[in-house]
Design an enzyme around this catalytic site. Structure first.
Site, PDB file in Angstrom:
ATOM      1  N   LYS A 246     -80.930 -76.304 -11.343  1.00 53.24           N
ATOM      2  CA  LYS A 246     -79.772 -75.575 -10.798  1.00 53.24           C
ATOM      3  C   LYS A 246     -79.714 -74.221 -11.507  1.00 53.24           C
ATOM      4  CE  LYS A 246     -75.845 -74.399 -10.988  1.00 53.24           C
ATOM      5  NZ  LYS A 246     -75.456 -72.975 -10.944  1.00 53.24           N
TER       6      LYS A 246
ATOM      7  N   GLU B  18     -78.326 -75.620 -25.303  1.00 51.55           N
ATOM      8  CA  GLU B  18     -78.694 -74.367 -25.990  1.00 51.55           C
ATOM      9  C   GLU B  18     -77.570 -73.397 -25.665  1.00 51.55           C
ATOM     10  OE1 GLU B  18     -81.501 -74.461 -27.701  1.00 51.55           O
ATOM     11  OE2 GLU B  18     -82.195 -76.338 -26.824  1.00 51.55           O
TER      12      GLU B  18
ATOM     13  N   CYS C 250     -79.138 -64.287 -25.953  1.00 48.29           N
ATOM     14  CA  CYS C 250     -78.414 -65.307 -26.725  1.00 48.29           C
ATOM     15  C   CYS C 250     -78.460 -65.033 -28.220  1.00 48.29           C
ATOM     16  CB  CYS C 250     -78.937 -66.694 -26.406  1.00 48.29           C
ATOM     17  SG  CYS C 250     -80.700 -66.876 -26.708  1.00 48.29           S
TER      18      CYS C 250
ATOM     19  N   GLU D   5     -68.205 -65.036 -29.078  1.00 45.76           N
ATOM     20  CA  GLU D   5     -69.337 -64.378 -28.418  1.00 45.76           C
ATOM     21  C   GLU D   5     -68.813 -63.503 -27.275  1.00 45.76           C
ATOM     22  OE1 GLU D   5     -71.888 -66.679 -25.781  1.00 45.76           O
ATOM     23  OE2 GLU D   5     -73.621 -65.862 -26.823  1.00 45.76           O
TER      24      GLU D   5
HETATM   25  P1  NAD Z   1     -72.445 -70.286 -18.178  1.00 46.99           P
HETATM   26  O1  NAD Z   1     -72.235 -71.394 -19.154  1.00 46.99           O
HETATM   27  O2  NAD Z   1     -71.264 -69.683 -17.546  1.00 46.99           O
HETATM   28  O3  NAD Z   1     -73.376 -70.793 -16.971  1.00 46.99           O
HETATM   29  C1  NAD Z   1     -74.621 -71.390 -17.228  1.00 46.99           C
HETATM   30  C2  NAD Z   1     -74.975 -72.309 -16.079  1.00 46.99           C
HETATM   31  O4  NAD Z   1     -74.024 -73.363 -16.017  1.00 46.99           O
HETATM   32  C3  NAD Z   1     -74.957 -71.641 -14.693  1.00 46.99           C
HETATM   33  O5  NAD Z   1     -76.027 -72.133 -13.937  1.00 46.99           O
HETATM   34  C4  NAD Z   1     -73.642 -72.103 -14.115  1.00 46.99           C
HETATM   35  O6  NAD Z   1     -73.628 -72.146 -12.707  1.00 46.99           O
HETATM   36  C5  NAD Z   1     -73.539 -73.501 -14.694  1.00 46.99           C
HETATM   37  N1  NAD Z   1     -72.176 -74.039 -14.736  1.00 46.99           N
HETATM   38  C6  NAD Z   1     -71.009 -73.366 -14.838  1.00 46.99           C
HETATM   39  N2  NAD Z   1     -69.971 -74.217 -14.813  1.00 46.99           N
HETATM   40  C7  NAD Z   1     -70.493 -75.469 -14.703  1.00 46.99           C
HETATM   41  C8  NAD Z   1     -69.933 -76.779 -14.646  1.00 46.99           C
HETATM   42  N3  NAD Z   1     -68.622 -76.973 -14.683  1.00 46.99           N
HETATM   43  N4  NAD Z   1     -70.775 -77.821 -14.555  1.00 46.99           N
HETATM   44  C9  NAD Z   1     -72.124 -77.643 -14.534  1.00 46.99           C
HETATM   45  N5  NAD Z   1     -72.704 -76.431 -14.570  1.00 46.99           N
HETATM   46  C10 NAD Z   1     -71.898 -75.357 -14.669  1.00 46.99           C
HETATM   47  O7  NAD Z   1     -73.360 -69.219 -18.947  1.00 46.99           O
HETATM   48  P2  NAD Z   1     -73.835 -67.782 -18.436  1.00 46.99           P
HETATM   49  O8  NAD Z   1     -72.639 -66.902 -18.432  1.00 46.99           O
HETATM   50  O9  NAD Z   1     -74.659 -67.927 -17.217  1.00 46.99           O
HETATM   51  O10 NAD Z   1     -74.837 -67.355 -19.620  1.00 46.99           O
HETATM   52  C11 NAD Z   1     -74.409 -66.815 -20.789  1.00 46.99           C
HETATM   53  C12 NAD Z   1     -74.298 -67.854 -21.889  1.00 46.99           C
HETATM   54  O11 NAD Z   1     -75.568 -68.492 -22.087  1.00 46.99           O
HETATM   55  C13 NAD Z   1     -73.970 -67.218 -23.222  1.00 46.99           C
HETATM   56  O12 NAD Z   1     -73.045 -68.029 -23.905  1.00 46.99           O
HETATM   57  C14 NAD Z   1     -75.308 -67.207 -23.954  1.00 46.99           C
HETATM   58  O13 NAD Z   1     -75.233 -67.128 -25.336  1.00 46.99           O
HETATM   59  C15 NAD Z   1     -75.885 -68.487 -23.488  1.00 46.99           C
HETATM   60  N6  NAD Z   1     -77.355 -68.491 -23.698  1.00 46.99           N
HETATM   61  C16 NAD Z   1     -77.884 -69.280 -24.692  1.00 46.99           C
HETATM   62  C17 NAD Z   1     -79.261 -69.289 -24.939  1.00 46.99           C
HETATM   63  C18 NAD Z   1     -79.881 -70.177 -26.020  1.00 46.99           C
HETATM   64  O14 NAD Z   1     -81.094 -70.371 -26.021  1.00 46.99           O
HETATM   65  N7  NAD Z   1     -79.113 -70.738 -26.932  1.00 46.99           N
HETATM   66  C19 NAD Z   1     -80.100 -68.488 -24.159  1.00 46.99           C
HETATM   67  C20 NAD Z   1     -79.529 -67.672 -23.169  1.00 46.99           C
HETATM   68  C21 NAD Z   1     -78.152 -67.705 -22.934  1.00 46.99           C
END
Ligand code: NAD
Length: 495
Positions: free
Chosen positions: A189, A265, A300, A399
């Site tokens: 997804k 992650e 990230c 963050e």
């Molecule tokens: P997000 O958590 O908003 O979304 C991530 C994914 O989760 C998307 O595909 C989204 O559609 C899905 N999602 C959202 N709500 C959901 C729910 N209720 N149930 C299931 N899935 C759901 O994150 P984002 O804004 O897309 O990305 C930014 C975040 O990702 C930041 O916090 C960043 O630090 C983190 N990140 C971490 C790493 C790592 O390796 N640790 C790498 C890249 C990004």
């Protein structure tokens, strides 16, 4: 080496890359609903993607389960699985420019970074796990004579993968390639903000010979498609990269459903600690500016906090500000751009609101904090620098995931460690010192999954990436990532 004319050739190509892909075939979303895909470069509509529903997720999980159980992938000789993964790597390399440009039009990362980080990393990842396929061994336990303890490593079954909008190809590949190498089937997804390059990747995987049903993709919102995957009773492991808030939800979904293993992650608030003996401050400032302002801070491990020894505070802060002022921000498809767009209008507004809050909390705004290039119609924020925020302020604790850096000072190593470790996160950290003993002390004292010394951000597929604390559990990359996608089974044999 990519050229500007290669990029420009792809710039206005059609962004139609198909729809859901289930059981080896394109599929329309069951509800017929679609989501607009807005390019952050200029705010225009690129295309639409299917708004996947519970039914679509269920169909995808059923296809993945059937493909797993009949052994079309899990029972292939590991070396044969490896060959398919290698062919996928070849295909990604062959399409690198068009994949990178498609992704940049979707999420705004500057192309100079995207070409390496997206198709470049994705190809390297499929190649790496392709090579590892035929090199995974079980164990024989050191039991007493007369009995034999064999430890088999087995695939877990159906793996759900949910990824964010920054670096979708790279992060998607980290999870997909490792899960496939271990013999599993996958339902992916992507983030609704950046699905296009992953849709193309799934097609590439099939063109390269991945059997039907082994990798399925359902686009759509988190709250519908993501939640349906998280709650599904026939998903064995969920591998997620994204925010802490959604990570918490996924653990709750697991508890409410089948107790699937959930690997997270998550985000970070990563500090770089600069001691007065750091050496060439021009070089340090350039590293630190790149560590937060490249990709407009949507990385990230971006180092969003600088902790600097008091005696060099002014000099280092001024140098970072001068470099930030000179950075070329704008069209992410221009090879000379150093920081592209913010991935969505919502995220841009979120970053700006965080900047306003930091000012209200009393941090000194040295530069930035505003939307720029408004005439482009795109979503851009200039490098933003705050001086001396309070440790308990939202600016230091939360963050932001944008081009926002705060600078704090310290007098002693103990104080530096206390400030650095003083958030709920623990993803990454940096240390700048010429004292080798201090560098090793700091590596062990900093609470982080990765500590960079006299550099920031370098890594390759051979080293693990994962956080501690509220930055998550589990690791992507390296042979260790395979553990997420395998079960151990003991065979106890009386001889
Ligand atoms: P997000 O958590 O908003 O979304 C991530 C994914 O989760 C998307 O595909 C989204 O559609 C899905 N999602 C959202 N709500 C959901 C729910 N209720 N149930 C299931 N899935 C759901 O994150 P984002 O804004 O897309 O990305 C930014 C975040 O990702 C930041 O916090 C960043 O630090 C983190 N990140 C971490 C790493 C790592 O390796 N640790 C790498 C890249 C990004």
């Amino acid at each position: 080496m990519i050229t500007q004319s290669q990029i420009d050739e792809q710039r206005s190509n059609s962004a139609e890359v198909g729809t859901l892909f289930i059981d080896g075939k394109p599929a329309d979303g069951h509800s017929g609903e679609v989501l607009d895909v807005i390019s952050p470069i200029d705010g225009t509509k690129l295309t639409t993607i299917a708004a996947g529903s519970d039914t679509d997720i269920d169909n995808a999980v059923k296809a993945a389960r059937t493909a797993f159980e009949d052994g079309r992938w899990s029972q292939l000789a590991p070396a044969a699985r490896g060959k398919v993964l290698q062919r996928i790597a070849d295909r990604i390399e062959a399409e690198a420019v068009s994949l990178a440009v498609l992704g940049v039009r979707d999420n705004g990362t500057e192309i100079s970074m995207a070409i390496k980080a997206e198709p470049g990393s994705a190809a390297a990842t499929f190649r790496y796990y392709g090579e590892l396929c035929g090199k995974q061994y079980g164990e024989i336990a050191p039991t007493a004579p007369g009995s034999l303890g064999l430890i088999h490593v087995e695939p877990v079954g159906v793996v759900g993968v949910i990824v964010p909008w920054n670096f979708p190809l790279m992060i998607g590949a980290w999870k997909i390639a490792a899960a496939l190498a271990a013999g599993n089937t996958v339902v992916l997804k992507p983030a609704e903000v950046a699905s296009l390059s992953l849709l193309r990747l799934v097609q590439i995987c099939h063109e390269a010979g991945l059997p039907d049903g082994v990798l399925n993709v359902v686009t759509g919102t988190g709250i519908t498609a993501g939640a349906a995957l998280g709650k599904h009773n026939d998903v064995d492991v969920l591998a997620f990269t994204g925010s802490g808030a959604v990570g918490r939800q996924l653990m709750a979904y697991s508890a409410e459903s089948n107790l699937k293993r959930v690997y997270l992650e998550l985000g970070g608030k990563s500090p770089s600690v600069v001691f007065a003996d750091a050496g060439d401050l021009d070089k340090v400032a350039a590293t630190l500016a790149g560590a937060i302002f490249r990709d407009s801070g949507q990385v990230c491990i971006a180092s969003s906090r600088v902790l600097v020894e008091k005696s060099i505070h002014r000099e280092l802060t001024d140098k970072i500000a001068v470099l930030a002022q000179k950075m070329r921000i704008g069209d992410p498809l221009d090879l000379t751009t150093q920081a592209g767009a913010i991935a969505s209008e919502m995220q841009m507004n979120n970053i700006l609101a965080n900047c306003d809050r930091a000012v209200a909390e009393g941090a000194e705004l040295i530069m930035g904090g505003e939307r720029i290039a408004i005439d482009s119609g795109g979503f851009y924020i200039g490098p933003t620098l705050f001086d001396q925020p309070r440790q308990d302020s939202a600016l230091v604790q939360n963050e932001i995931f944008g081009p926002v850096l705060s600078v704090q000072t310290f007098d002693t190593e103990d104080e530096a460690v206390m400030l650095a470790n003083g958030t709920n996160y623990g993803l990454s950290a940096g240390v700048f010192t010429r004292d080798i003993s201090r560098a090793h002390r700091m590596i062990s004292r900093l609470r982080a999954g990765v500590v960079h010394v006299n550099t920031y951000g370098g890594a390759d597929i051979s080293v693990p990436l994962g956080g501690v604390g509220q930055s998550g559990n589990g690791h992507d990359k390296s042979p260790h990532a395979l553990d997420k996608f395998r079960n151990l089974k003991t065979a106890w044999i009386q001889l």
